[in-house]
Design an enzyme around this catalytic site. Structure first.
Site: not given
Lengths: 91, 213, 116
Positions: B118, B121-122
């Site tokens: 990603c 972000c995460s």
């Protein structure tokens, strides 16, 4: 607008400020629609607690060599990303 | 069942005690966490047991869940077909709640290797793998996985022949991704329960492969 | 003053940025970090704000925060930003609460006692 699988498309090349889920490295690039994954609320509005429009979300497949000029020559490697319909231009 | 034993003798999913943060000087951000939590309880938005239950739920999730899905897919071709068509509903057949996020399962083959990242972000398939490892959230992984995936894979000890196609998946919106790793040929005689133990977290992110035994 | 290199690619939009070797060290999450995680999950479950609202606040905190704060420090700051914007509590209420909690003790354990 419903784009069918396999359609060659272009990602819009624009960079307005704010919360955007279309990464810079695919903007302006040519890709192929892999599949439509459904209809989702627009994160660009959700991020500001606004009523959000619903848009179709597509998985778009790019050739790595189209994204990065210095990628391994003639490679078939790919990158898939999810892109909302308002970022997609038909060509 | 509500309980409130989230103190420093509680063990993490990895079997280690939590970091001994309770006895260290209070930081500004910890002060904020306590304050926000208490305000939300006072305002009636959350209850204290609800917060503990949410922590328990997250603690209960681990790569063993993903491994259960993978092992079933290896054993049951019909399940695998459903899993690749609709990851969330197939995982729910095994009682794994995927929630509002949709799950796309991508299959490794002798010719294709998939890798999940990603960059923005995460985003991570938490409901099947638990919380993401620290490296998944670093600038280094996020920046490089989409531009030089083969070099990144080498750093993780995965060397692929040039003829293998690498497919990187950037989780940019509402989908979450899980890699269905390649089943080693030498496991043909193994049971589903035995297979589960072979499936590593990294093999389901794509930064690992499962070695022949 | 250091200039922003390319305003079209914001700091968090990291795909393709030059970066070094990946550090694979892992830490177990502290209980306060898990509580932050739970606050986010419950907030979105109850539709108090969206995960996009969280991301927007994180992005607006800038690259400096990414370098200098830990993951869950950034999260609690961004959760608070969204809750303030939603009007669930005011900055004044938060300030009073922070003063009250701080008086309870000098460690996390002492400060959170008796409430959770």
């Amino acid at each position: 607008m419903m784009i069918s699988d396999g359609t060659v498309i272009k990602i819009k090349d624009t960079s307005p400020p704010g919360h955007i889920r279309t990464p810079k490295y695919i903007r302006g690039k040519i890709g192929v629609v892999e599949r439509c994954v459904g209809v989702f609320e627009n994160p660009e509005q959700l991020a500001y607690a606004l009523n959000a429009n619903s848009y179709s979300l597509y998985r778009v497949r790019f050739k790595m060599t189209d994204l990065w000029s210095d990628y391994l020559k003639d490679s078939d490697d790919t990158l898939d990303a999810e892109v909302f319909e308002h970022w997609i231009e038909e060509i | 069942m509500p309980h409130d034993h989230h103190d420093h003798d509680h063990l993490s999913p990895s079997g280690h005690p939590y970091r001994q943060d309770n006895d260290e000087p209070l930081t500004y951000w910890q002060l904020m966490e306590i304050s926000v939590r208490e305000l939300m309880i006072e305002k009636g938005k959350f209850s204290a047991p609800e917060i503990n239950q949410q922590i328990d739920l997250m603690d209960s999730r681990s790569p063993a869940d993903g491994a259960t899905v993978v092992a079933r897919a290896w054993m049951d071709p019909d399940f695998k077909k459903r899993l690749l068509e609709n990851g969330a509903s197939a995982a729910e057949e095994l009682d794994f709640e995927i929630g509002p996020m949709h799950l796309v399962v991508v299959e490794n083959t002798p010719k294709i290797h998939n890798l999940i990242v990603c960059t923005l972000c995460s985003c991570y398939p938490r409901n099947l793998l638990g919380l993401p490892p620290d490296w998944y959230k670093t600038k280094e992984y996020r920046s490089r996985a989409v531009k030089e995936p083969r070099t990144v894979l080498t750093e993780f000890g995965v060397s692929l022949p040039e003829s293998t196609v690498v497919r990187v998946h950037d989780s940019t919106a509402d989908m979450r991704y899980l890699v269905l790793p390649l089943r080693p040929e030498s496991t043909a005689e193994m049971s589903e329960v035995e297979l589960r133990k072979l499936v590593s977290r990294d093999s389901m992110i794509g930064t690992g492969v499962i070695q022949e035994i | 003053m250091e200039k922003i290199k390319n305003p079209e690619q914001r700091w968090h939009d990291m795909g393709g940025f030059p970066a070094g070797q990946i550090d694979k060290a892992q830490h177990d999450f502290a209980i306060w970090e898990k509580r932050v995680d739970a606050l986010l999950s419950l907030s979105t479950k109850k539709k108090l704000f969206t995960v996009d609202g969280l991301r927007r606040a994180l992005e607006d905190m800038g690259a400096d925060a990414f370098e200098k704060m830990t993951y869950y420090e950034r999260w609690i700051a961004a959760i608070n930003q969204n809750l303030i914007e939603s009007g669930i509590y005011s900055i004044e209420e938060l300030g009073n609460k922070m003063a009250e909690v701080k008086k309870r003790g000098e460690t996390y354990g002492a400060a959170q006692e008796g409430k959770s």
